[in-house]
Design an enzyme around this catalytic site. Sequence first.
Site, PDB file in Angstrom:
ATOM      1  N   LYS A 229       0.671  -1.510  -0.118  1.00 16.81           N
ATOM      2  CA  LYS A 229      -0.328   0.396   0.512  1.00 16.81           C
ATOM      3  C   LYS A 229       0.536   1.218   0.233  1.00 16.81           C
ATOM      4  O   LYS A 229       1.552   1.274   0.437  1.00 16.81           O
ATOM      5  CB  LYS A 229      -0.608   0.309   1.364  1.00 16.81           C
ATOM      6  CG  LYS A 229      -1.605  -1.243   1.211  1.00 16.81           C
ATOM      7  CD  LYS A 229      -3.268  -0.717   2.466  1.00 16.81           C
ATOM      8  CE  LYS A 229      -4.364  -1.953   2.195  1.00 16.81           C
ATOM      9  NZ  LYS A 229      -5.295  -2.066   3.589  1.00 16.81           N
ATOM     10  N   ALA A 334       2.604  -9.231   4.961  1.00 15.34           N
ATOM     11  CA  ALA A 334       2.608 -10.387   4.755  1.00 15.34           C
ATOM     12  C   ALA A 334       1.103 -11.071   4.162  1.00 15.34           C
ATOM     13  O   ALA A 334       0.022 -10.822   4.549  1.00 15.34           O
ATOM     14  CB  ALA A 334       2.421 -11.161   5.532  1.00 15.34           C
ATOM     15  N   ASP A 402     -13.582   2.116  10.182  1.00 14.86           N
ATOM     16  CA  ASP A 402     -14.236   1.416   9.429  1.00 14.86           C
ATOM     17  C   ASP A 402     -13.984  -0.467   9.119  1.00 14.86           C
ATOM     18  O   ASP A 402     -13.803  -1.010   8.565  1.00 14.86           O
ATOM     19  CB  ASP A 402     -12.875   1.758   8.305  1.00 14.86           C
ATOM     20  CG  ASP A 402     -13.668   1.644   7.272  1.00 14.86           C
ATOM     21  OD1 ASP A 402     -15.035   1.569   6.705  1.00 14.86           O
ATOM     22  OD2 ASP A 402     -12.956   1.360   5.826  1.00 14.86           O
ATOM     23  N   GLU A 407     -12.614 -10.925   9.476  1.00 16.22           N
ATOM     24  CA  GLU A 407     -12.499 -12.543   9.285  1.00 16.22           C
ATOM     25  C   GLU A 407     -12.485 -13.526   9.797  1.00 16.22           C
ATOM     26  O   GLU A 407     -11.934 -13.560  11.369  1.00 16.22           O
ATOM     27  CB  GLU A 407     -11.256 -12.605   7.914  1.00 16.22           C
ATOM     28  CG  GLU A 407     -12.277 -11.575   7.406  1.00 16.22           C
ATOM     29  CD  GLU A 407     -11.174 -11.869   5.317  1.00 16.22           C
ATOM     30  OE1 GLU A 407     -10.398 -12.937   5.441  1.00 16.22           O
ATOM     31  OE2 GLU A 407     -11.162 -11.247   4.455  1.00 16.22           O
TER      32      GLU A 407
END
Lengths: 530, 530
Positions: A229, A334, A402, A407
């Site tokens: 990013k 990673a 946000d 997960e």
Amino acid sequence: MRRDRLFLAATLTAVFSADLYFILLPKLRSISQGSGHSCSCGPHNLSLPRQGGLATPRLSNWTSVPPEEGVILEPADAGGSKLERLFADPLYNIQIPVVGPEERLLQVEQLMEYYRKKVSRWERHMKIYSEAAAISNITVTEHEVSFDPDASWLKFHLGINRYALYSRDDPAVPQLLKDMQNMAVISADYTQDEKALKGACDCSQVVKPSGHHLKLALKMRNFAKAMFKPMRQQRDVETPEDFFYFVDFQRHNAEIAAFHLDRILDFRRVPPVAGRLVNVSGEVLQVTHNEDLRAVFFTSPANNTCFFAKCLYVCKTEYAVCGSPDLLEGSLSAYLPGLSIAPRISIPNPWIRSYTFTGREEWEVNPFYCDTIKQMYPYNSGNRLLNIIDMSIFDFLIGNMDRHHYEIFTKFGDEGFLLHLDNARGFGRHSQDEMSILAPLSQCCMIKRSTLLRLQLLVRPEYRLSDVMRESLDADPLRPILTEPHLSALDRRLQKVLRAVQRCIRRLGEDEVITNDFEPCFIFSFQLWS
Amino acid sequence: MRRDRLFLAATLTAVFSADLYFILLPKLRSISQGSGHSCSCGPHNLSLPRQGGLATPRLSNWTSVPPEEGVILEPADAGGSKLERLFADPLYNIQIPVVGPEERLLQVEQLMEYYRKKVSRWERHMKIYSEAAAISNITVTEHEVSFDPDASWLKFHLGINRYALYSRDDPAVPQLLKDMQNMAVISADYTQDEKALKGACDCSQVVKPSGHHLKLALKMRNFAKAMFKPMRQQRDVETPEDFFYFVDFQRHNAEIAAFHLDRILDFRRVPPVAGRLVNVSGEVLQVTHNEDLRAVFFTSPANNTCFFAKCLYVCKTEYAVCGSPDLLEGSLSAYLPGLSIAPRISIPNPWIRSYTFTGREEWEVNPFYCDTIKQMYPYNSGNRLLNIIDMSIFDFLIGNMDRHHYEIFTKFGDEGFLLHLDNARGFGRHSQDEMSILAPLSQCCMIKRSTLLRLQLLVRPEYRLSDVMRESLDADPLRPILTEPHLSALDRRLQKVLRAVQRCIRRLGEDEVITNDFEPCFIFSFQLWS
């Protein structure tokens, strides 16, 4: 004569300014710190919790220094590493049972077989691509590649178990950070999310595509994969107050800082992230095999190499990021093992926000929202709700609004830990503590004892969250990762988390609020709010 | 005792710092200015130019102070208004012939008839709209409106002639500025450009839509119309070096400053522009009859009223602008007379830039480009090329690279002056002097004598461009309009313009370079580069 006076005045001013700045101001500061408020934690009277329960276990084949009972803490102003002292604290050295094969995410043989196939597919692809490139006159840098069965990223994948992404003292993690910082990049591509969009802008959704489109997947010489990013804004730029959380930029430094904070909180639910100065010409443009990606590169008026988000491009080249002239800061996270061998599911956060201008979700208007959640599967048993509360504390500390989904690895079922992925929208405003992020804690009034104990440790001057964070982040090549106001905000927010717990205890009592994820004989006292 | 020392040191430091800052530093500055370089203009030896030629004439019915021959200038450091002294200079008080009716853009009767029709159409529309709004339960603020035949904007329209948009001492101009600053807004709408796009994004063009989409047309109580460009960024924000000129934000303060500079240069080719704190709720949302415009308003997380560019919205609410909570700075530019009574044509600038990442136009690579242009209609005769050069000097001073087209009033034919519209991309970078903007001057080596004389005046310490600009801009309610670095840049760039002329004269001689738009007997000497 006038010039003499000028010179004299200038000299005197310089002398006095230096005195003021280097001697008197620091003294003033130390006086005010010594006499001021600050945390009032009592003496360290925690006995070492025993193994078992829901405490995070240590993998059998990992080495660690066995902690001593009743370890004596060094005084607050002792020299040396606060971070090392923190990690040496008994709370960070709990003896835990051996992890069985069924508790690990992957088996060695299965993983090796999977990656060998990947490597041979890559080699076949490279052969065909090189021939095609030669015909089309495209120059592609070819790197020596080698599949190393001892690679740090493979060890990281093998170390993932039902309790955490990595163990506290796994040497593979620092090695993986180093590899991401230095290793040659052999290919670059859009991420799978990006490819799924097929270059089209899904503009019907306000939430999704905004700002996401500059992340890239980089492959290293040893086949490690990392998500890149790039830096979009300077570290001292604050998110404008009129921005909705869902249109805020992503920050590479927030991604890095979130990994360090998660490790310091001992959650270990964020995959390793390292900062790197990426050469966008040599390490992206010249190694990509993706024509679409190549097409978004251009040279700016200042002769820097830039690339833009394809989706947004047609109207807005302002969204481009540029190297200087080729080097660009970014975070490298990673990759987790591929979904085909380690499937994950993505579950909406019960405290999701409305991604519209005016909408309000139920939790924002109903103070008894948690009572409903507590009766619903999977929050009605086990650890899940406590894990959500851990996550809300983490998000409150970094200021991330946000977290619409979380997960978990399918393999570990409902008792698996929550992954804290995608933290780039943290650390946007140091001056604001967004209390609504803490809603799961303040509405449910529950917290794991292990989490609370660590938070109480981190508020103490001998550790102090901002100090251990500063020290931890200092190991990253892109240091300083956070500005001082953001580090101070961590201390201030930590106090607010503890105050929220205190309010719950006053209302409901310790037994209701603090869930023992340690052995019941564990001795603990709330000196902080006695 | 330590606290005493601290107090003593702090007091002494404060005293010395104040002395250094307020007394010694200013002295140092004045010493360095006195002895340093700075312009070396000779004494004011310009005799008053006579009437006629291509000099800008004065309308017969306007009052003005008749200038005296051989007026004695006050010394450079004299107090009082530098701007008033500048406008009292003989160069700014040239006696000019009466403007005939055929040289005026509009005739009084024609204009009054046109506007009476507009007003009655508006009144009919309001009646129908109010009834419809009442049925649909839409609240629209209704203002008292009145058509005033003495309104400042009508006088401004009537004053436009073949030489300039307004005369130097037309009292309608300051009155129009005041009206735009204070008068009640009775309706707001998208501009015609915007409506032509019909809300669709023409994203196939990189150039056009970017950033343009937040400008609105406001109608005042007396039917004056102004284009509102809201503030997009703080005045001290510099355009990033990697931005292409065609994606740069538009700056409301650049629009205001460009009007003042144009007036100071005595071009008078920019319509009046005033700053205003617009109440985006009361003066836009509540008075618009356009559903589409109403639909782009929302309330930000900080409870400010915001609106966004419709075209870009679907993906990017970052593009919104927000009031605080309702008040938003913006520029209001007076509308020119409607195209149906005063048609204009838009002509590509011969020194147009390539609006692509890599493209180069001929003028950028061919040093003899001007020789070609000089032979082409309409640049092969009359004033047109000299006007283009005036425009390039203006654009160089404000740093505007985005002059792709220019407009002229059809009525005045090829000898008409060029309108300098849309200057919001000026003043982006104070530290950069983009020499390529001066290409028309440096490649053609031509300049009007009247322009050159005024530039030479503005470089002199008794006027100094930055000082008269600062003073002029100080009359705007949104002062300060330009930061000091931008004001200093004007002085530096002015020197560069004069050096470019000097180079031309060295190469080709005065007679080739300086075009007499005054009477030939006019006495003039180039003291600056003697």
